[in-house]
Design an enzyme around this catalytic site. Structure first.
Site, mmCIF file in Angstrom:
data_model
loop_
_atom_site.group_PDB
_atom_site.id
_atom_site.type_symbol
_atom_site.label_atom_id
_atom_site.label_comp_id
_atom_site.label_asym_id
_atom_site.label_seq_id
_atom_site.Cartn_x
_atom_site.Cartn_y
_atom_site.Cartn_z
ATOM 1 N N PHE A 130 38.011 -50.277 41.789
ATOM 2 C CA PHE A 130 38.136 -49.840 43.176
ATOM 3 C C PHE A 130 39.597 -49.466 43.442
ATOM 4 C CE2 PHE A 130 38.248 -50.477 47.850
ATOM 5 C CZ PHE A 130 37.328 -49.498 48.164
ATOM 6 N N ASP A 199 37.865 -59.456 40.745
ATOM 7 C CA ASP A 199 37.506 -59.062 42.110
ATOM 8 C C ASP A 199 35.992 -59.142 42.242
ATOM 9 O OD1 ASP A 199 36.882 -57.795 44.499
ATOM 10 O OD2 ASP A 199 38.320 -56.162 44.225
ATOM 11 N N TYR A 224 32.748 -58.912 54.008
ATOM 12 C CA TYR A 224 31.932 -58.053 54.891
ATOM 13 C C TYR A 224 30.870 -57.241 54.156
ATOM 14 C CZ TYR A 224 35.618 -54.615 53.677
ATOM 15 O OH TYR A 224 36.515 -53.820 53.022
ATOM 16 N N LYS A 225 30.724 -57.435 52.855
ATOM 17 C CA LYS A 225 29.680 -56.711 52.125
ATOM 18 C C LYS A 225 28.448 -57.623 52.036
ATOM 19 C CE LYS A 225 33.182 -54.061 49.583
ATOM 20 N NZ LYS A 225 32.897 -52.685 50.059
ATOM 21 N N ARG A 404 24.685 -43.585 46.475
ATOM 22 C CA ARG A 404 24.804 -45.026 46.242
ATOM 23 C C ARG A 404 23.869 -45.789 47.169
ATOM 24 N NH1 ARG A 404 30.374 -48.480 46.852
ATOM 25 N NH2 ARG A 404 29.906 -48.086 49.037
#
Lengths: 445, 445
Positions: A130, A199, A224-225, A404
């Site tokens: 990322f 991560d 928050y995912k 996605r």
């Protein structure tokens, strides 16, 4: 045997995790396959946040630091999160953002690795990691005169040399959903004297993680995912107990002090993970995160992460199968590994370059927009566009545009998968995605 | 002429700012003199936060990054805050915590100062600066092999030598309420080639600040004190336009990238203050901060910061006068400067050592507890206990225990001041503070 809509309904009827969906506020008419970007709001959050604002803050004011236990909320949430990632009690705190927590642990890992071997001057990561992780590492390397080396997954083993201090990886790739073997990679790195920073942004709450079992060194992740903590929810940070008290992290603020209310001019880091706290935390957002974690606590009696993982794999298997059965001939490919051990909780489809309107681009962005207009929320990630090296990088899909789709087993069911694929089929077969309104230059998403 | 309760009431009746009090949820029976620690909740906040949770997040989900403009909220709030601190448009962002923002600007200031003069190896600050500021500076110095030099205010001028890179000060002292002359000190530092970093934690929203007018270099401050943004509300950061685009700050996350959605592996900082953003922000807490700032926007038509400053000085003048008239003979002293130009928006009283129960300690903690039990919320800060050097450091009060009272002119009135002093008088005269329940070892506050 061809799967039917009815068969998918039957899978929901048999799903022991189906009751968890009632914990969430899913908007009517929406199939939300973007929980890997922003999780859905738990029903409990609105009341919890209202209570924080009106009672804890509004009425009790400053006394809530004690009475509502605001002050140790990062530790309490960390303890609630710990079982999801294979961490022990008092090993995790919820605080700050993922990027800032990465800076903390990367700094600490560099300090520890280079204290032992000052000639280790490299951080190794994946080119497809990322980007913000790479930016943080780039900034640290620039500041300290070190080197960030980016490799393709298949070149990682050879990159782990005696010049490397830290290997920094995201466990599940944000773009493809491919998952690393944390234990094997950590062992390979340790065999070369290299520390591992993981991560877990796309792992925590989505796949079982065993940080202690893998012997990982440091870890960070996102609230928050899959944890459903709310937009920009505070992140988390873990350090293996063998490292946690070993050095300062550079963001040495008062919440990480051994005696924060002594107001002494000298910094004395608290023992353990508490020293990875820095400044005062956003209590309203932090309290919302707790409601996300509470759903996982409720899921414990239904089998916890193991059951969630089984369902997640069943959902992504089903999606892959239905797309291949029902949407063939439209230039779609699969970026996500078929092998369960290599897959996170999302499925990423590629689309061939030149399959867009008038042979321009891939049309992937427009397909995602057409799906969103039908209430099927996924997202789009642009490919690098660079000429592909056969089989190289991202399994050879790094250059391709991606559609996605995230599958959060807490609130997505098997009929949702059927319906999502049916919408995709209709969008493709009726060439609905070619409409001008879906082919505008895309805005920030 | 002795002031009366009636006269204080009359002052409220004449106060043009009195209507602003209606913007806040003040709990009944409470006189809240701790807004310098945690501001009071604006009435609008509960509805705003509920809307963010239920509509923006709950219903609109990921699309709110665009439709609710979550993505540029740090910049929009920064622009709303800017006039309060003498900053221009697009010069401020609201983000992260004060400590983390200090790390960013201190790093940048060191880079700039040392690029010009590599032999400058010192950060100078006040010994009585807020400790977390000192911890952050200490961490940075340790990391970079630099030196943090702490001085008493009266020794500052001589400390500003050619070895100093950065002078880091808090504008209004958290412990005494003493305010620095920002313009004069900045000019003195610049004359020696030293950059100035100003912490406005106890200034923003409390006293007029003119960062551009003073020619300051960098500034940071707090969202949850006088700005009433909620517990742990995100903080703010400002860089003078001459510096803002000059270097990276080390927390180089994706929100500070020039093209955050291009997902390129290389970091390219955005122009201007946007590069001082790092990771994704806690949107619920950030939205609450907006309600705090909205009250200042509403105050513009009533005279804005100039009118608020006049009222603040009238409130603190009144408190000092009433304490001296009505609470004499109880060992209280004044730590806050009498001179208006040197005073923030709080009044700090000292109490003589040995004036506590049975001659033990000062009794200051117990007096604050007895006041809290009566609904008068102030707070207590312990003295260093070290033997005093006459007139040195904090005007000679650094060793003394402090009773701290903040006066937020947005919601505190003149009758509140009368009533608070009357409670203090009763607590002292009836020796109420000597009760055992007020003399327990104090907990975290």
């Amino acid at each position: 045997m061809t799967l039917t809509h009815q068969a998918c309904r039957a899978l929901d009827a048999q799903d022991p995790l189906a009751p968890l969906r009632a914990h969430f506020t899913l908007p009517p008419g929406v199939i939300y396959l973007d929980g890997n970007s922003l999780g859905v709001a738990p029903k409990a959050t609105a009341a919890r946040v209202a209570d924080v604002v009106t009672r804890e803050w509004g009425t009790d004011l400053i006394q809530s630091w004690n009475t509502a236990r605001w002050f140790d909320l990062p530790q309490r949430l960390g303890n609630q999160l710990a079982p999801l990632i294979g961490a022990g009690p008092d090993e995790v705190v919820c605080t700050d953002s993922t990027s800032i927590n990465l800076y903390k642990v990367l700094s600490a890992a560099l300090n520890i690795a280079r204290e032992d071997s000052p000639t280790r001057r490299r951080i190794v990561s994946e080119r497809s990691n990322f980007p913000t992780d790479l930016y943080i590492a780039e900034g640290l390397c620039q500041e300290r005169g070190l080197e960030l080396v980016l490799v393709e997954p298949e070149d990682m083993a050879t990159a782990l040399t005696s010049e490397v201090a830290v290997l920094m990886l995201t466990h599940v790739n944000y773009r493809t959903g491919a998952m690393h073997d944390m234990a094997a990679i950590t062992a390979a790195a340790h065999a070369q004297g290299i520390l591992c920073v993981w991560d877990l942004a796309h792992s925590a709450g989505a796949v079982p993680v065993d940080l202690n079992g893998a012997g990982a060194d440091f870890s960070i992740g996102c609230g928050y995912k899959y944890l459903n903590g709310g937009p920009g929810a505070p992140a988390f940070v873990w350090a293996h107990p063998r490292h946690a008290s070993r050095c300062w992290q550079p963001l040495s603020g008062w919440w990480g002090h051994a005696a924060p209310f002594a107001f002494t001019p000298d910094y004395q880091p608290a023992p353990g993970i508490t020293r990875y706290l820095c400044g005062t935390q956003p209590i309203i957002s932090l309290s919302a995160l707790q409601c996300g974690l509470d759903v996982f606590t409720a899921a414990q009696s239904l089998g916890g992460m193991a059951a969630l993982r089984s369902k997640s794999l069943a959902l992504t298997d089903l999606f892959i199968r239905l797309v291949e059965e029902r949407c063939a001939g439209h230039g779609l490919g699969l970026a996500t590994p078929r092998e369960h051990a290599l897959r996170g909780s999302q499925v990423c489809l590629t689309r061939d370059e030149g399959a867009g309107v008038n042979g321009q681009g891939s049309g992937a962005y427009a397909i995602v927009q057409a799906l969103i207009a039908r209430g099927v929320i996924g997202d789009y990630r642009a490919g690098s566009g660079a000429a592909p090296a056969a089989g190289k990088g991202d399994g050879g899909t790094a250059h391709k545009d991606i559609l996605r789709f995230g599958f959060t087993p807490l609130y997505i069911g098997f009929e949702d998968v059927w319906n999502a694929v049916e919408h995709l089929r209709q969008v493709l077969e009726a060439a609905e995605w070619q409409r001008p309104e879906f082919n505008k230059t895309h805005a920030v998403t």
